[in-house]
Design an enzyme around this catalytic site. Structure first.
Site, PDB file in Angstrom:
ATOM      1  N   CYS A   1       0.832  -1.219   0.000  1.00  5.91           N
ATOM      2  CA  CYS A   1       0.000   0.000   0.000  1.00  5.91           C
ATOM      3  C   CYS A   1       0.858   1.256   0.000  1.00  5.91           C
ATOM      4  CB  CYS A   1      -0.951   0.008   1.190  1.00  5.91           C
ATOM      5  SG  CYS A   1      -0.100   0.077   2.771  1.00  5.91           S
TER       6      CYS A   1
ATOM      7  N   ASP B   1       2.228   2.681   2.570  1.00  4.03           N
ATOM      8  CA  ASP B   1       2.103   3.461   3.795  1.00  4.03           C
ATOM      9  C   ASP B   1       3.351   3.305   4.667  1.00  4.03           C
ATOM     10  OD1 ASP B   1      -0.311   4.154   2.853  1.00  4.03           O
ATOM     11  OD2 ASP B   1      -1.498   3.032   4.302  1.00  4.03           O
TER      12      ASP B   1
ATOM     13  N   CYS C   1      -3.068   5.398   5.573  1.00  3.52           N
ATOM     14  CA  CYS C   1      -4.526   5.403   5.554  1.00  3.52           C
ATOM     15  C   CYS C   1      -5.108   5.729   6.933  1.00  3.52           C
ATOM     16  CB  CYS C   1      -5.015   4.034   5.108  1.00  3.52           C
ATOM     17  SG  CYS C   1      -4.736   2.778   6.366  1.00  3.52           S
TER      18      CYS C   1
ATOM     19  N   CYS D   1      -2.962  -2.774   8.714  1.00  7.81           N
ATOM     20  CA  CYS D   1      -2.574  -1.415   9.124  1.00  7.81           C
ATOM     21  C   CYS D   1      -2.152  -1.405  10.592  1.00  7.81           C
ATOM     22  CB  CYS D   1      -3.726  -0.445   8.897  1.00  7.81           C
ATOM     23  SG  CYS D   1      -4.558  -0.660   7.310  1.00  7.81           S
TER      24      CYS D   1
END
Ligand code: FES
Length: 144
Positions: free
Chosen positions: A35, A37, A60, A104
């Site tokens: 992603c 991140d 995110c 996450c």
């Protein structure tokens, strides 16, 4: 049912402990290659206690909420508690994350463990390194 819990929305909209710590005792950075991140955690450690914990997250909403909650969970706690913090505990404290967003929370666990790893390295100490993530695997991220 809403996709995100009220706690996730609260920690995303009003993140606690955001920013950096000057002269941090430990800094840990991780990223998820899929992603893109990135999360960075700063720790101030005094007498074996996490005196302060902050973060900078380029990611995110779930990653921001996870880092906010994770730093809240370890502040004022002994190092051993911070080392034992799991992403599952972060997810539970947030009243859940959607299954495809659980990875996450893994970033938060890994960033804290890497910051502690940095602290131990700076102080020439060895401490239950098997509890620490392999930093290489963190960079490649997890699909958990
Ligand atoms: Fe990558 Fe949330 S989508 S950390």
């Amino acid at each position: 049912m809403a996709l995100y819990s009220e706690k996730v929305m609260d920690h995303f909209r009003n993140p606690r402990n955001i920013g950096m710590i000057e002269n941090a005792d430990g800094i840990g950075e991780v990223g998820n290659a899929k992603c893109g991140d990135i999360m960075k955690v700063y720790l101030k450690i005094e007498n074996g206690i996490i005196a302060d914990a902050t973060f900078e997250t380029f990611g995110c909403a779930s990653a921001i909420a996870s880092s906010s909650m994770a730093t809240e969970l370890i502040k004022g706690k002994p190092i051993s508690d911070a080392l034992a913090l799991t992403n599952q505990a972060v997810v539970e404290a947030l009243d859940g994350l959607p299954a495809h967003k659980v990875h996450c929370s893994v970033l938060a666990e890994e960033a804290i463990k890497n910051a502690l790893k940095d602290y131990y390295a700076k102080n020439n100490m060895e401490y239950e390194l098997d509890l620490l993530p392999d930093s290489e695997s963190c960079i490649h991220g997890s699909d958990a």
